[in-house]
Every structure is written in structure tokens, then in C-alpha cells.
Scaffold this motif. Structure first.
Motif, PDB file in Angstrom:
ATOM      1  N   THR A  82       0.880  -1.159  -0.103  1.00 41.75           N
ATOM      2  CA  THR A  82      -0.020   0.110  -0.205  1.00 41.75           C
ATOM      3  C   THR A  82       0.821   1.175  -0.130  1.00 41.75           C
ATOM      4  O   THR A  82       1.738   1.180   0.728  1.00 41.75           O
ATOM      5  N   LEU A  83       0.546   2.235  -0.795  1.00 46.18           N
ATOM      6  CA  LEU A  83       1.291   3.449  -1.167  1.00 46.18           C
ATOM      7  C   LEU A  83       0.409   4.596  -0.721  1.00 46.18           C
ATOM      8  O   LEU A  83      -0.425   4.833  -1.326  1.00 46.18           O
ATOM      9  N   ALA A  84       1.164   5.656   0.107  1.00 45.28           N
ATOM     10  CA  ALA A  84       0.392   6.880   0.454  1.00 45.28           C
ATOM     11  C   ALA A  84       1.192   8.056  -0.283  1.00 45.28           C
ATOM     12  O   ALA A  84       2.315   8.163   0.348  1.00 45.28           O
ATOM     13  N   THR A  85       0.876   8.621  -1.156  1.00 50.84           N
ATOM     14  CA  THR A  85       1.614   9.870  -1.682  1.00 50.84           C
ATOM     15  C   THR A  85       0.784  10.724  -2.526  1.00 50.84           C
ATOM     16  O   THR A  85      -0.472  10.575  -2.944  1.00 50.84           O
ATOM     17  N   GLY A  86       1.199  12.015  -2.422  1.00 58.16           N
ATOM     18  CA  GLY A  86       0.434  12.876  -3.429  1.00 58.16           C
ATOM     19  C   GLY A  86       0.838  13.190  -4.639  1.00 58.16           C
ATOM     20  O   GLY A  86       0.205  14.053  -5.470  1.00 58.16           O
ATOM     21  N   ASP A  87       2.042  12.391  -5.120  1.00 58.69           N
ATOM     22  CA  ASP A  87       2.733  12.653  -6.394  1.00 58.69           C
ATOM     23  C   ASP A  87       2.292  11.423  -7.242  1.00 58.69           C
ATOM     24  O   ASP A  87       2.859  10.442  -6.999  1.00 58.69           O
ATOM     25  N   PRO A  88       1.586  11.801  -8.293  1.00 56.09           N
ATOM     26  CA  PRO A  88       1.340  10.356  -9.151  1.00 56.09           C
ATOM     27  C   PRO A  88       2.327  10.130 -10.048  1.00 56.09           C
ATOM     28  O   PRO A  88       2.221   8.802 -10.379  1.00 56.09           O
ATOM     29  N   GLU A  89       3.589  10.827 -10.252  1.00 50.30           N
ATOM     30  CA  GLU A  89       4.335  10.310 -11.048  1.00 50.30           C
ATOM     31  C   GLU A  89       5.599   9.547  -9.892  1.00 50.30           C
ATOM     32  O   GLU A  89       6.078   8.321 -10.176  1.00 50.30           O
ATOM     33  N   ARG A  90       5.618   9.951  -8.594  1.00 48.97           N
ATOM     34  CA  ARG A  90       6.284   9.138  -7.587  1.00 48.97           C
ATOM     35  C   ARG A  90       5.277   7.740  -7.538  1.00 48.97           C
ATOM     36  O   ARG A  90       6.016   6.697  -7.468  1.00 48.97           O
ATOM     37  N   ALA A  91       4.242   7.755  -7.535  1.00 51.64           N
ATOM     38  CA  ALA A  91       3.210   6.470  -7.411  1.00 51.64           C
ATOM     39  C   ALA A  91       3.611   5.489  -8.413  1.00 51.64           C
ATOM     40  O   ALA A  91       3.766   4.474  -8.274  1.00 51.64           O
ATOM     41  N   GLU A  92       3.657   6.178  -9.955  1.00 53.90           N
ATOM     42  CA  GLU A  92       4.002   5.299 -10.843  1.00 53.90           C
ATOM     43  C   GLU A  92       5.294   4.663 -10.743  1.00 53.90           C
ATOM     44  O   GLU A  92       5.712   3.607 -11.144  1.00 53.90           O
ATOM     45  N   ARG A  93       6.548   5.414 -10.408  1.00 59.87           N
ATOM     46  CA  ARG A  93       7.728   4.871 -10.124  1.00 59.87           C
ATOM     47  C   ARG A  93       7.891   3.830  -9.006  1.00 59.87           C
ATOM     48  O   ARG A  93       8.449   3.002  -9.319  1.00 59.87           O
ATOM     49  N   VAL A  94       7.254   4.050  -8.038  1.00 56.67           N
ATOM     50  CA  VAL A  94       7.522   3.018  -6.680  1.00 56.67           C
ATOM     51  C   VAL A  94       6.461   2.041  -7.188  1.00 56.67           C
ATOM     52  O   VAL A  94       6.981   0.766  -6.865  1.00 56.67           O
ATOM     53  N   THR A  95       5.680   2.218  -7.773  1.00 52.42           N
ATOM     54  CA  THR A  95       4.596   0.823  -7.807  1.00 52.42           C
ATOM     55  C   THR A  95       5.321  -0.229  -8.930  1.00 52.42           C
ATOM     56  O   THR A  95       5.299  -1.302  -8.578  1.00 52.42           O
ATOM     57  N   ALA A  96       5.959   0.427  -9.661  1.00 55.25           N
ATOM     58  CA  ALA A  96       6.548  -0.251 -10.834  1.00 55.25           C
ATOM     59  C   ALA A  96       7.750  -1.208 -10.220  1.00 55.25           C
ATOM     60  O   ALA A  96       8.095  -2.401 -10.744  1.00 55.25           O
ATOM     61  N   ARG A  97       8.217  -0.742  -8.991  1.00 55.75           N
ATOM     62  CA  ARG A  97       9.550  -1.702  -8.556  1.00 55.75           C
ATOM     63  C   ARG A  97       9.154  -2.255  -7.400  1.00 55.75           C
ATOM     64  O   ARG A  97       9.861  -3.020  -6.697  1.00 55.75           O
ATOM     65  N   LEU A  98       7.922  -2.247  -6.903  1.00 53.67           N
ATOM     66  CA  LEU A  98       7.438  -3.072  -5.677  1.00 53.67           C
ATOM     67  C   LEU A  98       6.910  -4.601  -6.172  1.00 53.67           C
ATOM     68  O   LEU A  98       6.448  -4.986  -7.175  1.00 53.67           O
ATOM     69  N   VAL A  99       7.608  -5.285  -5.237  1.00 58.55           N
ATOM     70  CA  VAL A  99       7.330  -6.780  -5.411  1.00 58.55           C
ATOM     71  C   VAL A  99       6.128  -7.136  -4.813  1.00 58.55           C
ATOM     72  O   VAL A  99       6.231  -7.546  -3.543  1.00 58.55           O
ATOM     73  N   ALA A 100       5.091  -7.268  -5.508  1.00 59.20           N
ATOM     74  CA  ALA A 100       3.705  -7.593  -4.712  1.00 59.20           C
ATOM     75  C   ALA A 100       2.666  -8.061  -6.068  1.00 59.20           C
ATOM     76  O   ALA A 100       2.717  -7.514  -7.064  1.00 59.20           O
ATOM     77  N   GLY A 101       1.671  -8.682  -5.549  1.00 62.77           N
ATOM     78  CA  GLY A 101       0.722  -9.235  -6.504  1.00 62.77           C
ATOM     79  C   GLY A 101      -0.347  -8.213  -6.663  1.00 62.77           C
ATOM     80  O   GLY A 101      -1.064  -8.130  -7.688  1.00 62.77           O
ATOM     81  N   THR A 102      -0.745  -7.254  -5.621  1.00 63.28           N
ATOM     82  CA  THR A 102      -1.650  -6.321  -5.702  1.00 63.28           C
ATOM     83  C   THR A 102      -1.070  -5.175  -4.987  1.00 63.28           C
ATOM     84  O   THR A 102      -0.296  -5.101  -3.975  1.00 63.28           O
ATOM     85  N   VAL A 103      -0.968  -3.841  -5.725  1.00 64.82           N
ATOM     86  CA  VAL A 103      -0.694  -2.696  -5.008  1.00 64.82           C
ATOM     87  C   VAL A 103      -1.656  -1.836  -4.939  1.00 64.82           C
ATOM     88  O   VAL A 103      -2.546  -1.526  -5.973  1.00 64.82           O
ATOM     89  N   TRP A 104      -2.005  -1.067  -3.646  1.00 60.19           N
ATOM     90  CA  TRP A 104      -2.969  -0.037  -3.565  1.00 60.19           C
ATOM     91  C   TRP A 104      -2.318   1.387  -3.223  1.00 60.19           C
ATOM     92  O   TRP A 104      -1.406   1.412  -2.743  1.00 60.19           O
ATOM     93  N   VAL A 105      -2.818   2.117  -4.250  1.00 60.68           N
ATOM     94  CA  VAL A 105      -2.417   3.650  -4.058  1.00 60.68           C
ATOM     95  C   VAL A 105      -3.352   4.485  -3.439  1.00 60.68           C
ATOM     96  O   VAL A 105      -4.331   4.728  -4.213  1.00 60.68           O
ATOM     97  N   ASN A 106      -3.179   5.032  -2.271  1.00 59.68           N
ATOM     98  CA  ASN A 106      -4.007   5.864  -1.690  1.00 59.68           C
ATOM     99  C   ASN A 106      -5.357   5.311  -1.116  1.00 59.68           C
ATOM    100  O   ASN A 106      -6.280   5.821  -1.117  1.00 59.68           O
ATOM    101  N   CYS A 107      -5.300   4.173  -0.952  1.00 62.00           N
ATOM    102  CA  CYS A 107      -6.666   3.142  -0.849  1.00 62.00           C
ATOM    103  C   CYS A 107      -6.231   1.719  -0.256  1.00 62.00           C
ATOM    104  O   CYS A 107      -4.859   1.525  -0.038  1.00 62.00           O
TER     105      CYS A 107
END
Length: 487
Positions: A415-440
Motif C-alpha cells: 500500500t502506498l500513500a503519496t500525493g505525487d502521481p509520478e512518484r506513485a508510478e515509479r514506486v509501484t513499478a518497483r514493488l514486488v507484490a501481487g496487488t498494490v494499492w495507491v491511496n486506498c
């Protein structure tokens, strides 16, 4: 009531197995106890290799007829099962709450409606399941999903009926027959499901339910040569035993094995939202495989995040899960409570600090806990606790956050909490996980693939991915020539 019936909140439940459309008793039983107050609910038939063999034989005998049943008819029966679930929703909710200690309000409003939805979704998905034919040098390729055969489904205790039907529904929709082995700590709603399925018109032997300890009945099910699919949700050690048992027959496996998921909170996040997401991790007394139990918070906001978290967590009400005001109920079993407390006490002895909690309460209740001053390589950070125990670590750079997030043997969710959509895209692409939630958190759609990476599992469930597992996928290639004139 008979000797094979127990009553929970006025609901009569048969304690015997359901095999081949009949109730079957065992000579031995095991005791089912409510985690709410430790009261004995009843004695449950305790299956052995004998019942396992009978259930697989029943599933094998019923398979040709069910596999040949037209898709529309299979879908109709699954919708009828959903109707039965909805008709008995209140009964299922109170029985499940009594048996596993999860919140009654959650069972009423979310979990049991989801049980019905599981059947409706896969019934409808079955009717639209297709792959467009394609051409190869003038030859036509046609992809089909053929039912694989008897399937053994072994399910956990933290959301017994919902997680069981998450497997049962697609297996039945695919045309397979099923042997369901519910967790021994929570067997009751699986027995009610058998009644509901029979009332809905599911033919005898298509769904079988056997109860008992995995150590006594599990190997007989997973090593059986007539079993064509095995789906398991539970612990890594048990999954390894199942894999070894199934290997002799090369039986395909689907494994969902929990995790040690992170919640990454960046300084640019909405801190109120981040805190809400963090407190939500205490859901079901922390007994959620997807829970983000490791808080990774950017150092510059860690103090403020912690202050708000402590303030918010203090509003949670812990107590009887049948009370509408309760937010956190009991943990499932004294053995699990001992395990949770063992993790916490070892962490405290190693230098961790309990910001809140860190101790047992009366009965089978554990205080919501947040530990800080924990090392990345410590047991409390690396191993799944499966209780209301969270840890908090800090980071200073995005690179460090990703490194810490990925630094366990698990990979179920993040799960990722950030106000920056570009950061969210960068970080989620690198996380090892079957499901990633951004701000939820915990937004789940059955169309989406679900499963884990690394030790969090093998395979994916949901939508067409479920049918891919429960079926033998066939490609038929037809030449444009060679037909005789039948005019």
C-alpha cells in the motif's frame, strides 16, 4: 436435535461430513470452540483417510455428469446457490461470527454479500468466457476451457466462507467437482454451504465437505491420484507439505500464502488519509493476509504520523464482535494468541519499543500494538504474525523506501500513500507484490488477478485466471481442407 446437530444462535448445523449427497459421520470427533468467550460449540466429525477417499470417489463419480452439463445450466445452479446464501445471510453471519470471532457487522454488510457475489460473478463470467478464433496460414485455432476434474480446496479460518467460496464458485463454474476441507477451527459455515448447495439443486457428489485436522486427512486428499487440482490458502510450511504430497501425481497447485506487506507513507501524502489506511490494518484483529503490517514512513513526517496514528487507534473499541460498536474482536485460538504474544515479547526483549499495546488482554483478545525501534532483519519485521501487531520504520529516500519494502521473502501486497502521481508510478513499478494499492486499501474486484510473488504464493485467482487454473486449456487447429461432401 440429534446427536449430530449443534445449534448456534438458533441455527441448526449438522456436524457430519457431506459426501456424495449424504451426511456421513466419523467415529472420532474434534471440539469446536468459540473465540469470543471460549464456549464449546459442539463436537465435529473428525475425518481420516477413509472419509478423504470416499469424498474423492464421490467427486470422481459425479464429474462426468457435471462436466457435461451445459454452461447455462451450471450458471443457473450457481445463481441458485447465491439466492440461498442471500436467503440465509443473517444465519450465516451470526454462525461465522460465533465460530471465528470476526465482526458481526462486517459479516452482515460485507462478507456474506460477497459470498453470494462470488457465485454470481463466476456464473456470469462462465457465460462470457471465450477466446476469439485466430488464423494460422489458413488454419483456424479455437481455444476452449475443458473441466479438469475433481478439485481439492483447503481453506483458512480468518474468512472461512468467503475464502472457501472464492475457490468453490470458479471450480464449480468450470465444470469441476469439489472436495472442500475447511479449517478445523472454523468448520460450521462450510456445513451450511453444503445444505444450501443441495437445496439449490447441485447434483450429489459435485460438492463434498470433509472436516478434520490437516495432519490426519490432508495428505490423503492432496496425494490422491484422482485429484486433478489443489487450491490452498494458508501458511508457507503447510504449502510446502502439500506441494510434496501432490508432486507424486504432478497435480497442479494454486497457493495463496499470506505476506508481510508494507505501507509506504511519503512526506507528500495526505497524512489523515495515511493514518486512516494505517489504522485499518487492525481489521479482523490483524488476521488478514493482505494487511500492511510494516509501516515505512518518511522520516520528516514520522513523528506527526505516529502522533495521529496513536490518537486514531485510541478510538478503536475492542470487545464482543457481536456488538455493533466493536471495531476489534478476539483472535481465533489460544494457540494463535500464544504465537502473537511470542512474537511481541521476543521483539521487546530485542530492543523494540511498544508505542501502543504489546500485551494480552482478557480472554483471547490482544491489545492493538505498534512497535518501533525494530531492525530490518529482525523476526518481527520479517515474519508474518497474523495478529493486531504492526511495526514502524523510517526512510529518507525513495530508493530506501523501495529497498525496505521489498526486503522480505514475501510479496503479496503493498500500500502506498503519496500525493505525487509520478512518484506513485515509479514506486509501484518497483514493488514486488501481487496487488498494490495507491491511496486506498482492500479494494478488490473479482475481475482482477489475485495472488502473491515469492513465498506469498503460486498462481493467480480471479476472472479468467481462475478458469485457466481449474481447466485444461485446449487449442483445436482445423485445416481448411479435407472435408468430405456430406450433402
Amino acid at each position: 436435535m440429534t446427536e449430530h446437530t449443534l445449534t448456534v444462535a438458533g441455527v441448526a448445523i449438522d456436524t457430519r461430513h457431506w459426501i456424495g449427497g449424504e451426511r456421513v459421520a466419523s467415529t472420532e470427533t474434534f471440539t469446536d470452540v468459540s473465540p469470543i468467550d471460549g464456549s464449546v460449540l459442539g463436537e465435529i466429525s473428525r475425518g481420516t483417510a477413509t472419509e478423504a477417499a470416499a469424498a474423492v470417489a464421490a467427486a470422481k463419480a459425479a464429474f462426468p455428469g457435471w462436466a457435461a452439463t451445459p454452461r447455462a445450466e451450471r450458471a443457473r445452479v450457481l445463481h441458485a446457490i447465491a439466492d440461498g446464501v442471500e436467503k440465509r445471510l443473517e444465519e450465516l453471519a451470526i454462525v461465522e461470527t460465533t465460530d471465528n470471532g470476526a465482526l458481526l457487522r462486517s459479516h452482515r454488510r460485507g462478507v456474506m454479500p460477497r459470498v453470494a457475489h462470488n457465485f454470481r460473478f463466476f456464473a456470469d463470467w462462465l457465460l462470457q468466457l471465450e477466446h476469439e478464433d485466430f488464423d494460422t496460414r489458413g488454419h483456424t485455432n479455437h481455444v476452449s476451457w475443458d473441466p479438469a476434474g475433481p478439485s481439492v480446496l483447503i481453506t483458512p479460518w480468518n474468512a472461512p466462507l468467503m475464502l472457501s467460496t472464492w475457490k468453490v464458485a470458479p471450480a464449480l463454474a468450470a465444470g469441476n467437482t469439489v472436495v472442500l476441507k475447511p479449517a478445523e477451527w472454523t468448520p460450521l459455515t462450510a456445513s451450511l454451504l453444503a445444505d444450501i448447495a443441495a437445496e439449490a439443486g447441485l447434483p450429489a457428489g459435485v460438492l463434498n465437505v470433509v472436516q478434520g485436522y490437516g495432519s490426519e486427512i490432508g495428505d490423503a486428499l492432496t496425494s490422491h491420484p484422482d485429484v486433478r487440482r489443489i487450491s490452498f490458502t494458508g501458511s508457507v510450511p503447510t504449502a510446502k507439505r502439500i506441494s510434496e504430497s501432490a508432486s507424486g501425481n504432478l497435480t497442479p497447485l494454486s497457493l495463496e500464502l499470506g505476506g508481510k506487506s508494507p505501507l509506504l507513507v511519503f512526506a507528500d501524502a495526505d497524512l489523515d488519509l495515511a493514518v486512516d489506511l494505517a489504522v485499518e490494518q487492525y481489521d479482523n484483529a490483524g488476521q488478514v493476509c493482505l494487511a500492511a503490517t510494516r509501516f515505512l514512513v518518511e522520516e520528516s513526517v514520522a513523528e506527526e504520523f505516529t502522533r495521529r496514528f496513536v490518537q486514531k487507534a485510541a478510538t478503536l473499541v475492542q470487545g464482543d464482535p457481536r456488538d455493533e460498536a466493536t471495531d476489534i474482536g478476539p483472535n481465533i485460538h489460544p494457540n494463535q494468541l500464544d504465537k502473537i504474544d511470542g512474537f511481541v515479547q521476543r521483539a521487546l526483549a530485542a530492543g523494540a519499543r511498544a508505542v501502543i499495546g504489546g500485551h494480552r488482554k482478557d480472554g483471547q483478545y490482544y491489545a492493538p500494538t505498534l512497535l518501533t525501534d525494530v531492525a530490518q532483519d529482525s523476526e518481527i519485521v520479517q515474519e508474518e504474525v497474523f495478529g493486531p501487531v504492526l511495526t514502524l520504520q523510517t526512510f529518507t529516500t525513495e530508493e530506501e523506501a523501495v529497498r525496505l519494502a521489498n526486503d522480505t521473502r514475501f510479496g503479496l501486497a503493498a500500500t502506498l500513500a503519496t500525493g505525487d502521481p509520478e512518484r506513485a508510478e515509479r514506486v509501484t513499478a518497483r514493488l514486488v507484490a501481487g496487488t498494490v494499492w495507491v491511496n486506498c486499501f482492500f479494494v478488490r474486484d473479482l475481475q482482477a488477478p489475485f495472488g502473491g510473488s515469492r513465498h506469498s504464493g503460486v498462481g493467480r485467482e480471479g476472472g479468467t485466471w481462475s478458469f485457466d487454473f481449474y481447466c485444461d486449456i485446449k487449442n483445436t487447429v482445423t485445416a481448411p481442407k479435407g472435408w468430405k461432401d456430406h450433402g
